[in-house]
Design an enzyme around this catalytic site. Structure first.
Site, PDB file in Angstrom:
ATOM      1  N   SER A   1      42.375  62.290  48.400  1.00 21.68           N
ATOM      2  CA  SER A   1      42.422  63.740  48.586  1.00 21.68           C
ATOM      3  C   SER A   1      41.047  64.379  48.433  1.00 21.68           C
ATOM      4  CB  SER A   1      43.390  64.364  47.579  1.00 21.68           C
ATOM      5  OG  SER A   1      43.028  64.000  46.265  1.00 21.68           O
TER       6      SER A   1
ATOM      7  N   HIS B   1      45.146  61.186  54.546  1.00 20.24           N
ATOM      8  CA  HIS B   1      45.515  61.957  53.355  1.00 20.24           C
ATOM      9  C   HIS B   1      46.929  62.521  53.498  1.00 20.24           C
ATOM     10  CE1 HIS B   1      44.826  65.811  50.768  1.00 20.24           C
ATOM     11  NE2 HIS B   1      45.518  64.904  50.119  1.00 20.24           N
TER      12      HIS B   1
ATOM     13  N   GLU C   1      46.213  64.585  56.945  1.00 21.66           N
ATOM     14  CA  GLU C   1      44.821  64.736  57.390  1.00 21.66           C
ATOM     15  C   GLU C   1      44.269  63.351  57.728  1.00 21.66           C
ATOM     16  OE1 GLU C   1      42.451  68.309  55.278  1.00 21.66           O
ATOM     17  OE2 GLU C   1      43.215  66.835  53.867  1.00 21.66           O
TER      18      GLU C   1
END
Length: 732
Positions: free
Chosen positions: A432, A453, A465
C-alpha cells in the site's frame, strides 16, 4: 421489406407474411442502444407498420446478443443541459411513439433474447406479450443514475406486475433473472434461447386466433391501478419510509419514483405519463443526476482502458499468493470464487489455516445468501491449494506477494520466489505504500514486476491499483490488469510514487483532520459533518478501521516523500506550528482502532458479531493533549479544511502523471476510499464549485495552514482561463 434503417428493420416474418418482425440491430455497435437517432428510426418504423394494412401481428426482436441495453447514456448530460422544458417535450414525443406500438390494431409480442434494461425494458413493456430466454435479464436501473424511468416504465410496470413489485424493481434498480420476471408476471413465458422465436410466434398466433385476448391485456396496462385508499397507503407510504432510509438523503430518485407511481396510480395512461415526464425532468436538473451519469461515463472509460490492456495480456491460468492470513485468504477467495486456481503459500501452518478459515467464511456467507450451493462452495474451495513449499511454483503465471508491509521482508521474499518461477511469470506486490521501483532493485527481471494493491476487505472493495515501476514492462501491467478483471475487480493503472494514487490522496485528508484536532475541533462532530457530506464514515472512524499503526507508518512514508506539505504526517509535526498529531497520540497510547477495540472510539460487538463504535472518554481526554488553541468552526469550515487538501493532491497526481485521466482519478477515489458517489469524485467536485472559486478558497486556507492547502500553478492557470477537468459534452 417494410422499413430499413441503420438500427431497425421491419420485414415480414418467414413463417407468416401477415406478421411483421421489427428487429433491433444497431450497425457498427456491439450492443443495441436507444440514442436520439434510434428513437427517430423507431418512430419511422412504427409509422411504416401503421401504414401497412395487411398486417395481423408484430414481433419485436434483436439481432444482437442483448436485446437493448438501454438509452444511450453518452447523450444524457448534453440533453440534460437543454433544460426541463426540452426534456418534458422529448419525453412526450417518446411516449407518443411507444403508445403507438401499444395501440397497434393487432397483437404484439417481444422476444427477449438477452439484457433488456432501462429504455430497452420500457420498449418491451409496450407489447401485449413477452417471451424471455432463460439466460436473459430485464430491469429498470435508472434510479442508480439519479433519475427514474421516463419512457413509461413508472406507468406500465406497476399495472403489469403490481405496485409493490414495481416499486422493488424501480427503486432498487435491479436486474432481474428470467425466473423472477415470470414469477411476478413481467413476462408470459421463459424458454431456452433456441426456442425463443418459436415461442413468440406461437403466442402471437394464439392471440391472432382469439385464443389469447390481447385487448384485455392492454386495458390492464392503460387503466388506473385498482387499489383502494387503505391499499394505497399500505403500499406507498410504507415503501417510501423504507426506501428513504435505505437510499439516504443524497439520493432522491428512488423515493421520487415511488411518488410518481403513487400519483399516477389513479390516472389513465396519458395523465400518468405526464406525471412521470415532469418528475424525470425535475430529477435530471439535479447535481446528483449530473454526477451519477458522469460516474457511469467515467466507469466506462476505466473499463475500456482495462479491456485494452486485457487484449494484450497472456492469460493467467494459475495464480499464487505469498502470505496467507486475512489478506492472503481474501485474495485467494476472490481468485478461486471467480474461477482462477491459486496456490496459497506461507511458512507457518497457523497462517495457512487462518487464510483457509477466511476463505471458508466468505464462501459460507455466499451459501447463506443463496448465491452458492454447498456443492458449488466445495468445488470452488478446491481452487485454493495451501502449501508450505514452492514445489509447484514453476507452473504459476502470476504471483501476488502479500507478506508484511516491510521493504526488507518483501524484498527478500520477492528475490527468493523470482528464482523459483518461470522466466515469464509476473510478480506483483500487494503493497500500500512501498515504492515498486525500490522493491524491484534486487530483481533480475524487474520488467516482470509491478504493484497490485488490493483494498481491505478484498471481497468487498472493487478497486485494485496496478502500479507501474520505472522498469515495469507492458506485459506485466497487461497480465496484472487482466487478472484483476478476471477476479471481478476494477483495475486502474498508476505510476509509482509514495502512496501511489489513493493513499497519496487520502493522507492529506487525514492531515487536514489532524490540523483541526490541534485547533480544538471535536472529532465526533467532524465525523458527523463528513458523514452528512456523504462519506460512508468520518475521518476518525475511518482511521480506526484502517488502524492507527498502519496510518502512522503510511504517514511516515508520505512525510518522507512529500516533506514540504506532508511533513506533519510523520509523527512529530515539522510543518506549521509543530507538535504531536492526534493520530500519533492514539498510536503511542496503544489505541490502534478496531484491531484492539480502542482508538478514537471504543468498540463492542453488536448482535451480528461486528464491531460497533461507542464514545470513549479516554480518547476525548487524550485528544486534549494535542490541542494548541481552541477555535470555533462552522460546518462549512470543517468541510473545506477536510476536502481542499484531498482535492489538491488529486490535482497534483493528475499533473504528475501518476494517473492517466480525470475519470480514472475520480473512479479510484470512489472505488478505493468511498468518496461520495453522488458528488462525482474530487475533480468533478472542483468543477462543480468552479475552479476559480476553489483556488480562492484554497489560497485563503493556505495563508494560515501552509503548503498542504496551496493550489498548484497549473490549477491557477486553469482558473484564469476558465478551464475545467470535465469539458461540457457537445449538444447534438
Amino acid at each position: 421489406m417494410i422499413y430499413q434503417g441503420n438500427a431497425i428493420t421491419v420485414s415480414r416474418d418467414d413463417d407468416d407474411d401477415a406478421v411483421a418482425k421489427l428487429t433491433f440491430d444497431l450497425q457498427g455497435e456491439s450492443v443495441n442502444k436507444l440514442s436520439g437517432a434510434v428513437i427517430s428510426e423507431l418512430d419511422e418504423a412504427v409509422k411504416a407498420i401503421q401504414s401497412d394494412k395487411g398486417l395481423k401481428g408484430l414481433i419485436l426482436t434483436s439481432a444482437k446478443e442483448a436485446f437493448i441495453v438501454g438509452a444511450d447514456i453518452t447523450e444524457f448530460q448534453a440533453m440534460f443541459g437543454k433544460g426541463a422544458e426540452f426534456l418534458e417535450s422529448m419525453l412526450h414525443r417518446v411516449h407518443g411513439i411507444f403508445n403507438a406500438i401499444e395501440d397497434l390494431p393487432f397483437p404484439t409480442v417481444t422476444a427477449i433474447n438477452g439484457l433488456a434494461l432501462g429504455g430497452g425494458c420500457e420498449v418491451l413493456l409496450t407489447t401485449d406479450f413477452r417471451v424471455m430466454s432463460d439466460k436473459a435479464q430485464i430491469g429498470l436501473p435508472e434510479t442508480q443514475l439519479g433519475i427514474l424511468p421516463g419512457w413509461g416504465g413508472c406507468v406500465r410496470l406497476p399495472r403489469l406486475i403490481g405496485a409493490d413489485n414495481a416499486i422493488e424493481w424501480i427503486a432498487g434498480g435491479t436486474q432481474n433473472q428470467a425466473g423472477a420476471a415470470l414469477k411476478v408476471g413481467a413476462v408470459d413465458a421463459v424458454v431456452p434461447a433456441e426456442r425463443l422465436e418459436e415461442a413468440a410466434r406461437d403466442i402471437l398466433a394464439r392471440a391472432i386466433a382469439g385464443e389469447l385476448d390481447y385487448r384485455v391485456r392492454r386495458e390492464e396496462k392503460q387503466r388506473p391501478l385498482m387499489l383502494n385508499p387503505i391499499e394505497q397507503m399500505m403500499t406507498f407510504e410504507t415503501a417510501k419510509g423504507y426506501v428513504a432510509g435505505k437510499a439516504g438523503p443524497h439520493y432522491p430518485a428512488p423515493v421520487e419514483a415511488i411518488k410518481v407511481i403513487q400519483k399516477g396510480a389513479g390516472e389513465e395512461r396519458s395523465r400518468a405519463q405526464a406525471i412521470e415526464a415532469k418528475a424525470f425532468a425535475k430529477l435530471a436538473m439535479t447535481d446528483v443526476a449530473f454526477n451519477l451519469v458522469g460516474l457511469f461515463m467515467n466507469d466506462q472509460v476505466v473499463k475500456k482502458k482495462g479491456g485494452q490492456y486485457e487484449k494484450q495480456a497472456r492469460p493467467v491460468k494459475q495464480a499464487a499468493v505469498l502470505g496467507a492470513g486475512i489478506m492472503g485468504g481474501g485474495i485467494a477467495y476472490q481468485s478461486a470464487s471467480k474461477g482462477t486456481p491459486i496456490l496459497m503459500k506461507d511458512i507457518k501452518d497457523d497462517a495457512i489455516e487462518l487464510g483457509l478459515k477466511e476463505a471458508r467464511k466468505l464462501f459460507a456467507k455466499q451459501v447463506e445468501r443463496k448465491k452458492l450451493t454447498t456443492e458449488q462452495m466445495a468445488e470452488k474451495l478446491t481452487n485454493i491449494r495451501p502449501t508450505l513449499s514452492y514445489g509447484d511454483f514453476g507452473h504459476v503465471d502470476l504471483v501476488v506477494e502479500a507478506v508484511v508491509e516491510n521493504p526488507k521482508v518483501k524484498g527478500a521474499v520477492l528475490t527468493e520466489v523470482e528464482g523459483l518461477v518461470g522466466e515469464e511469470t509476473i510478480l506483483a506486490s500487494n503493497t500500500s505504500t512501498i515504492s515498486i521501483t525500490r522493491l524491484a532493485k534486487n530483481l533480475k527481471r524487474p520488467e516482470n514486476f509491478c504493484g497490485m494493491h488490493f483494498f481491505n476487505p478484498v471481497h468487498r472493495m472493487p478497486l485494485v491499483e496496478v502500479i507501474r515501476g520505472e522498469k515495469t514492462g507492458d506485459a506485466a501491467v497487461a497480465a496484472t490488469v487482466a487478472y484483476a478483471r478476471a477476479m471481478g475487480k476494477t483495475p486502474i493503472v498508476v505510476n509509482d510514487c509514495p502512496g501511489f494514487l489513493v493513499n497519496r490522496v487520502l493522507f492529506p485528508y487525514f492531515g487536514g483532520f489532524s490540523l483541526l484536532m490541534q485547533q480544538g475541533a471535536d472529532f465526533q462532530r467532524v465525523d458527523r459533518i463528513m458523514e452528512r457530506f456523504g462519506w460512508p464514515m468520518g475521518p476518525a472512524y475511518l482511521l480506526d478501521v484502517v488502524g492507527l499503526d498502519t496510518a502512522v507508518h503510511a504517514g511516515e512514508v508520505m512525510a518522507e516523500g512529500f516533506p514540504e506539505r506532508m511533513g506533519s504526517l510523520g509523527g512529530e509535526a515539522k510543518g506549521e506550528g509543530g507538535g504531536k498529531s492526534a493520530i500519533q497520540a492514539m498510536f503511542e497510547n496503544d489505541r490502534l482502532g478496531q484491531k484492539n477495540d480502542k482508538g478514537f472510539y471504543a468498540y463492542e460487538e453488536d448482535k451480528k458479531g461486528k464491531p460497533k463504535k461507542v464514545t470513549d472518554k479516554a480518547a476525548i481526554e487524550l485528544i486534549k493533549s494535542v490541542v494548541k488553541e481552541t477555535r470555533e468552526f462552522s460546518d462549512e469550515d470543517i468541510i473545506a479544511r477536510m476536502m481542499v487538501p484531498l482535492c489538491l493532491e488529486t490535482v497534483r497526481c493528475l499533473e504528475d502523471d501518476i494517473v492517466g485521466s480525470a475519470a480514472e482519478a475520480d473512479m479510484a477515489l470512489i472505488y478505493g476510499i468511498g468518496f461520495p458517489p453522488f458528488r462525482g469524485g474530487a475533480l468533478r467536485y472542483i468543477d462543480a464549485m468552479g475552479v476559480d472559486a476553489f483556488v480562492k478558497l484554497a489560497d485563503g486556507l493556505a495563508e494560515e495552514l501552509g503548503p498542504l492547502y496551496a493550489p498548484t500553478e497549473k490549477l491557477r492557470e486553469m482558473a484564469k482561463a476558465g478551464e475545467v477537468f470535465y469539458p461540457a459534452p457537445v449538444q447534438r
